[in-house]
Motif scaffolding. Structure first.
Motif, PDB file in Angstrom:
ATOM      1  N   PRO A   1       4.232  13.103  -2.799  1.00  0.00           N
ATOM      2  CA  PRO A   1       5.597  13.217  -3.623  1.00  0.00           C
ATOM      3  C   PRO A   1       6.361  13.696  -2.755  1.00  0.00           C
ATOM      4  O   PRO A   1       7.546  13.101  -2.692  1.00  0.00           O
ATOM      5  CB  PRO A   1       5.048  13.973  -4.896  1.00  0.00           C
ATOM      6  CG  PRO A   1       3.597  13.772  -4.962  1.00  0.00           C
ATOM      7  CD  PRO A   1       2.955  13.997  -3.672  1.00  0.00           C
ATOM      8  N   ALA A   2       6.291  14.535  -1.731  1.00  0.00           N
ATOM      9  CA  ALA A   2       7.202  14.964  -0.667  1.00  0.00           C
ATOM     10  C   ALA A   2       7.886  13.943   0.225  1.00  0.00           C
ATOM     11  O   ALA A   2       8.478  14.198   0.834  1.00  0.00           O
ATOM     12  CB  ALA A   2       6.506  16.364  -0.081  1.00  0.00           C
TER      13      ALA A   2
ATOM     14  N   LEU B   1      11.117   5.950  -1.239  1.00  0.00           N
ATOM     15  CA  LEU B   1      11.899   4.731  -1.385  1.00  0.00           C
ATOM     16  C   LEU B   1      11.259   3.582  -1.192  1.00  0.00           C
ATOM     17  O   LEU B   1      11.684   2.513  -1.848  1.00  0.00           O
ATOM     18  CB  LEU B   1      12.944   5.094  -0.327  1.00  0.00           C
ATOM     19  CG  LEU B   1      13.912   6.327  -0.237  1.00  0.00           C
ATOM     20  CD1 LEU B   1      14.749   6.439   0.830  1.00  0.00           C
ATOM     21  CD2 LEU B   1      14.668   6.529  -1.547  1.00  0.00           C
ATOM     22  N   ASP B   2      10.381   3.381  -0.325  1.00  0.00           N
ATOM     23  CA  ASP B   2       9.937   2.101   0.054  1.00  0.00           C
ATOM     24  C   ASP B   2       9.021   1.747  -1.420  1.00  0.00           C
ATOM     25  O   ASP B   2       8.992   0.458  -1.546  1.00  0.00           O
ATOM     26  CB  ASP B   2       8.975   2.120   1.157  1.00  0.00           C
ATOM     27  CG  ASP B   2       9.940   2.087   2.418  1.00  0.00           C
ATOM     28  OD1 ASP B   2      10.945   1.805   2.369  1.00  0.00           O
ATOM     29  OD2 ASP B   2       8.988   2.539   3.369  1.00  0.00           O
ATOM     30  N   ALA B   3       8.309   2.526  -1.844  1.00  0.00           N
ATOM     31  CA  ALA B   3       7.378   2.360  -2.994  1.00  0.00           C
ATOM     32  C   ALA B   3       8.410   1.826  -4.194  1.00  0.00           C
ATOM     33  O   ALA B   3       7.967   0.918  -4.986  1.00  0.00           O
ATOM     34  CB  ALA B   3       6.756   3.509  -3.687  1.00  0.00           C
TER      35      ALA B   3
ATOM     36  N   ALA C   1       0.984  -1.230  -0.090  1.00  0.00           N
ATOM     37  CA  ALA C   1      -0.014   0.146   0.010  1.00  0.00           C
ATOM     38  C   ALA C   1       0.862   1.256  -0.173  1.00  0.00           C
ATOM     39  O   ALA C   1       0.243   2.271  -0.254  1.00  0.00           O
ATOM     40  CB  ALA C   1      -0.995  -0.071   1.371  1.00  0.00           C
ATOM     41  N   VAL C   2       2.323   1.137   0.360  1.00  0.00           N
ATOM     42  CA  VAL C   2       3.000   2.355   0.342  1.00  0.00           C
ATOM     43  C   VAL C   2       3.142   3.060  -0.984  1.00  0.00           C
ATOM     44  O   VAL C   2       3.695   4.169  -1.138  1.00  0.00           O
ATOM     45  CB  VAL C   2       4.495   1.915   0.851  1.00  0.00           C
ATOM     46  CG1 VAL C   2       5.335   1.159  -0.359  1.00  0.00           C
ATOM     47  CG2 VAL C   2       5.012   3.131   1.496  1.00  0.00           C
ATOM     48  N   VAL C   3       2.933   2.155  -2.078  1.00  0.00           N
ATOM     49  CA  VAL C   3       2.861   2.750  -3.502  1.00  0.00           C
ATOM     50  C   VAL C   3       1.904   4.047  -3.604  1.00  0.00           C
ATOM     51  O   VAL C   3       2.093   4.872  -4.098  1.00  0.00           O
ATOM     52  CB  VAL C   3       2.672   1.732  -4.406  1.00  0.00           C
ATOM     53  CG1 VAL C   3       2.813   2.399  -5.710  1.00  0.00           C
ATOM     54  CG2 VAL C   3       3.841   0.687  -4.449  1.00  0.00           C
ATOM     55  N   ALA C   4       0.599   3.559  -3.141  1.00  0.00           N
ATOM     56  CA  ALA C   4      -0.519   4.577  -3.125  1.00  0.00           C
ATOM     57  C   ALA C   4      -0.019   5.731  -2.344  1.00  0.00           C
ATOM     58  O   ALA C   4      -0.325   6.898  -2.453  1.00  0.00           O
ATOM     59  CB  ALA C   4      -1.702   4.044  -2.551  1.00  0.00           C
TER      60      ALA C   4
END
Length: 289
Positions: A218-219, A225-227, A209-212
């Motif tokens: 964006p900041a 990094l995780d995404a 879920a870190v991608v979302a």
């Protein structure tokens, strides 16, 4: 044997006299006109072939053949032995311009290389064979069957590390790879395995879920990094590269350094010659300068 010898006349196997092949002269080493091309001419492009022309009626030549058979077994494939009974294979005798029996001829690359005539003491035969081996070393194709027969010996250190991985002991596997690198700082295989392992250890602990989260904010450097790690773990390296390059473009100082460092780590998971890696490196250079 003297002058240039043309073996082309022996490249077409003739019919045996009377429709029957000549009896073998010396077991598996026996060669006749029917298989001379395959066992001598073609085979000599891979390893040197020592051709021994002899007669069953000559005790000296029979003993010489036995000596060659013994040395061939000792040399374990460094050269092949072709034993030819002269009386039954006169076309070969004439093509090789043999003047006396026994005669021994080394053939390499389809051409005669060296020869001697008459029975010789074992030390002289050994010295002659060594000279043939030295003269052809690295100049022929090599024996593909021998190469295939040699089993690949696995490094027990890597086996131990892989066993740790299969058991789910990532920490133990990492320690094993680190130990290899400590012993051999230039061991690229261990370095690559350690990079892959550290990436997998890190990525498996992340929530997809870190991608979302990163897309929505964006900041948020840590989320970015995780995404990128998640995208790499999902086998979408181009997306991971694009995400981090975008971070490099819009940041400065420590944040830019962190993003650039992570991107370089991800690059190292691939062959540097991969087109998508080359393209991403160019984009990174443009973003930095």
């Amino acid at each position: 044997m003297s002058g240039a010898v043309d073996l082309s006349a022996l490249k077409q196997p003739p019919a045996a006299p009377g429709g029957a092949a000549a009896a073998p002269a010396s077991g598996n080493y026996s060669v006749t006109e029917a298989d001379f091309e395959a066992k001598v001419i073609r085979r000599s492009t891979q390893v040197p072939v020592v051709v021994a022309l002899f007669s069953q009626r000559s005790a000296g030549s029979v003993e010489l053949v036995r000596t060659l058979e013994r040395f061939n077994a000792e040399d374990r494939g460094a050269w092949d032995l072709a034993v030819i009974e002269a009386e039954a294979n006169m076309n070969i005798v004439q093509a090789l311009r043999v003047q006396g029996i026994p005669t021994v001829i080394a053939v390499a690359g389809g051409q005669p290389l060296a020869d001697f005539e008459g029975a010789q003491p074992d030390p002289q035969v050994r010295q002659w064979l060594d000279a043939v081996i030295d003269a052809t070393a690295g100049k022929l194709e090599g024996d593909p069957d021998a190469a295939a027969a040699e089993p690949e010996v696995e490094d027990p250190r890597f086996v131990a590390a892989e066993d740790k991985l299969s058991e789910g002991d990532f920490a133990g596997a990492e320690a094993a790879y680190e130990a290899i690198i400590a012993e051999e700082p230039g061991n690229e295989e261990a370095k690559a395995a350690l990079r892959q392992l550290r990436f997998l250890t890190r990525a498996q602990q992340l929530d997809p879920a870190v991608v979302a989260t990163a897309d929505a904010d964006p900041a948020n450097l840590d989320a970015a990094l995780d995404a990128a790690d998640i995208e790499m773990f999902e086998q979408r390296p181009e997306a991971a590269f694009e995400r981090l390059i975008a971070v490099v473009k819009r940041t400065a100082g420590d944040d830019r350094t962190k993003a650039r460092t992570r991107l370089l780590e991800l690059f190292e998971l691939f062959d540097p010659a991969e087109p998508f890696v080359i393209a991403a490196r160019r984009k990174l250079a443009a973003a930095l300068y």
